[in-house]
Design an enzyme around this catalytic site. Structure first.
Site, PDB file in Angstrom:
ATOM      1  N   LYS A  12       4.526  -1.017   6.688  1.00  0.00           N
ATOM      2  CA  LYS A  12       5.100  -2.350   6.683  1.00  0.00           C
ATOM      3  C   LYS A  12       5.484  -2.918   8.165  1.00  0.00           C
ATOM      4  O   LYS A  12       5.657  -2.117   8.881  1.00  0.00           O
ATOM      5  CB  LYS A  12       6.421  -2.436   5.736  1.00  0.00           C
ATOM      6  CG  LYS A  12       5.682  -2.006   4.249  1.00  0.00           C
ATOM      7  CD  LYS A  12       6.863  -2.237   3.171  1.00  0.00           C
ATOM      8  CE  LYS A  12       6.468  -2.162   1.760  1.00  0.00           C
ATOM      9  NZ  LYS A  12       7.442  -2.181   0.817  1.00  0.00           N
ATOM     10  N   TYR A  51       1.434  -8.149  -4.289  1.00  0.00           N
ATOM     11  CA  TYR A  51       2.513  -7.938  -5.130  1.00  0.00           C
ATOM     12  C   TYR A  51       2.657  -8.995  -6.212  1.00  0.00           C
ATOM     13  O   TYR A  51       3.920  -9.204  -7.083  1.00  0.00           O
ATOM     14  CB  TYR A  51       3.726  -8.078  -4.058  1.00  0.00           C
ATOM     15  CG  TYR A  51       4.120  -7.046  -3.158  1.00  0.00           C
ATOM     16  CD1 TYR A  51       4.452  -5.692  -3.859  1.00  0.00           C
ATOM     17  CD2 TYR A  51       3.957  -6.988  -1.984  1.00  0.00           C
ATOM     18  CE1 TYR A  51       4.785  -4.909  -3.035  1.00  0.00           C
ATOM     19  CE2 TYR A  51       4.180  -5.951  -0.991  1.00  0.00           C
ATOM     20  CZ  TYR A  51       4.749  -4.849  -1.658  1.00  0.00           C
ATOM     21  OH  TYR A  51       5.055  -3.583  -0.822  1.00  0.00           O
ATOM     22  N   ASN A 106      11.612  -1.499   3.857  1.00  0.00           N
ATOM     23  CA  ASN A 106      11.685  -0.327   3.871  1.00  0.00           C
ATOM     24  C   ASN A 106      10.370   0.714   3.960  1.00  0.00           C
ATOM     25  O   ASN A 106       9.881   1.585   3.470  1.00  0.00           O
ATOM     26  CB  ASN A 106      11.722   0.131   2.075  1.00  0.00           C
ATOM     27  CG  ASN A 106      10.907  -0.640   1.144  1.00  0.00           C
ATOM     28  OD1 ASN A 106       9.877  -1.139   1.996  1.00  0.00           O
ATOM     29  ND2 ASN A 106      11.167  -0.338  -0.145  1.00  0.00           N
ATOM     30  N   HIS A 137       4.706   0.901   1.804  1.00  0.00           N
ATOM     31  CA  HIS A 137       4.242   1.017   0.429  1.00  0.00           C
ATOM     32  C   HIS A 137       3.207   2.299   0.043  1.00  0.00           C
ATOM     33  O   HIS A 137       2.607   2.717   0.895  1.00  0.00           O
ATOM     34  CB  HIS A 137       3.444  -0.053   0.434  1.00  0.00           C
ATOM     35  CG  HIS A 137       2.766  -0.339  -0.949  1.00  0.00           C
ATOM     36  ND1 HIS A 137       3.351  -0.661  -2.359  1.00  0.00           N
ATOM     37  CD2 HIS A 137       1.407  -0.238  -1.214  1.00  0.00           C
ATOM     38  CE1 HIS A 137       2.575  -0.873  -3.174  1.00  0.00           C
ATOM     39  NE2 HIS A 137       1.243  -0.396  -2.575  1.00  0.00           N
ATOM     40  N   GLU A 161      -5.409  -1.393  -5.704  1.00  0.00           N
ATOM     41  CA  GLU A 161      -4.931  -1.591  -4.193  1.00  0.00           C
ATOM     42  C   GLU A 161      -6.018  -1.515  -3.264  1.00  0.00           C
ATOM     43  O   GLU A 161      -6.115  -1.876  -1.967  1.00  0.00           O
ATOM     44  CB  GLU A 161      -3.766  -0.976  -4.098  1.00  0.00           C
ATOM     45  CG  GLU A 161      -2.745  -1.663  -5.052  1.00  0.00           C
ATOM     46  CD  GLU A 161      -1.441  -0.877  -4.918  1.00  0.00           C
ATOM     47  OE1 GLU A 161      -1.143   0.042  -4.153  1.00  0.00           O
ATOM     48  OE2 GLU A 161      -0.382  -1.389  -5.626  1.00  0.00           O
TER      49      GLU A 161
END
Ligand code: ATP
Ligand code: MG
Length: 137
Positions: free
Chosen positions: A9, A49, A112, A115, A126
């Site tokens: 990320k 998402y 965080n 993913h 994905e």
């Protein structure tokens, strides 16, 4: 063998942790089958998402995911989906086990570090969301 979609990320890309995180995957025996750095558009982040679109954190999640480039990769290996989730640790870094990527590189639940696909069905969707068949080796 199983494939899973991983994203490093914007926080981790900005913190210069791409190499350190990819080393975790390789050291654990997951193989990089595809890899690229991209700047997500708002529409791409929203679509990725989409399952969270009714959640209160959705707008900030999309904002965060488009705040800078991400590194997306396909990880391959036996039980790659669960093994990657184990390497990542809990969604909230404060709850992530010692030695996990989120414990070591994430700063908040909203930033965080990584993913990872959470099921075989998500992984299929994905991987195809970011890579065409000829980009996976
Ligand atoms: P990811 O899908 O990014 O791998 P995850 O599967 O561990 O993470 P999800 O429940 O799918 O967690 O949530 C997607 C992302 O939304 C999380 O990684 C996190 O950044 C963000 N998020 C989840 N819950 C919260 C929350 N309570 N507050 C802020 N952000 C959240
Ligand atoms: Mg998830």
């Amino acid at each position: 063998v199983e494939q899973t979609l991983s994203i490093i990320k914007p926080d981790s890309v900005g913190d210069n942790n791409i190499g350190a995180i990819i080393a975790r995957f390789e050291e654990a025996g997951l193989r990089l089958a595809a890899l690229k750095m991209i700047q997500l558009t708002k529409a791409q982040a929203e679509g990725f998402y989409a399952e969270h679109k009714e959640r209160p954190f959705f707008p900030s999640l999309v904002e965060f995911m488009t705040s800078g480039p991400v590194c997306v990769q396909v990880l391959e290996g036996e039980n790659a989906i669960v093994r990657n989730r184990d390497l990542m640790g809990a969604t909230n870094p404060e709850e992530a086990a010692e030695g996990t990527i989120r414990r070591d590189f994430a700063t908040a639940v909203s930033a965080n570090a990584v993913h990872g696909s959470d099921s075989a069905e998500s992984a299929k969707r994905e991987v195809a969301y970011f890579f065409s068949a000829d980009e996976i080796h």
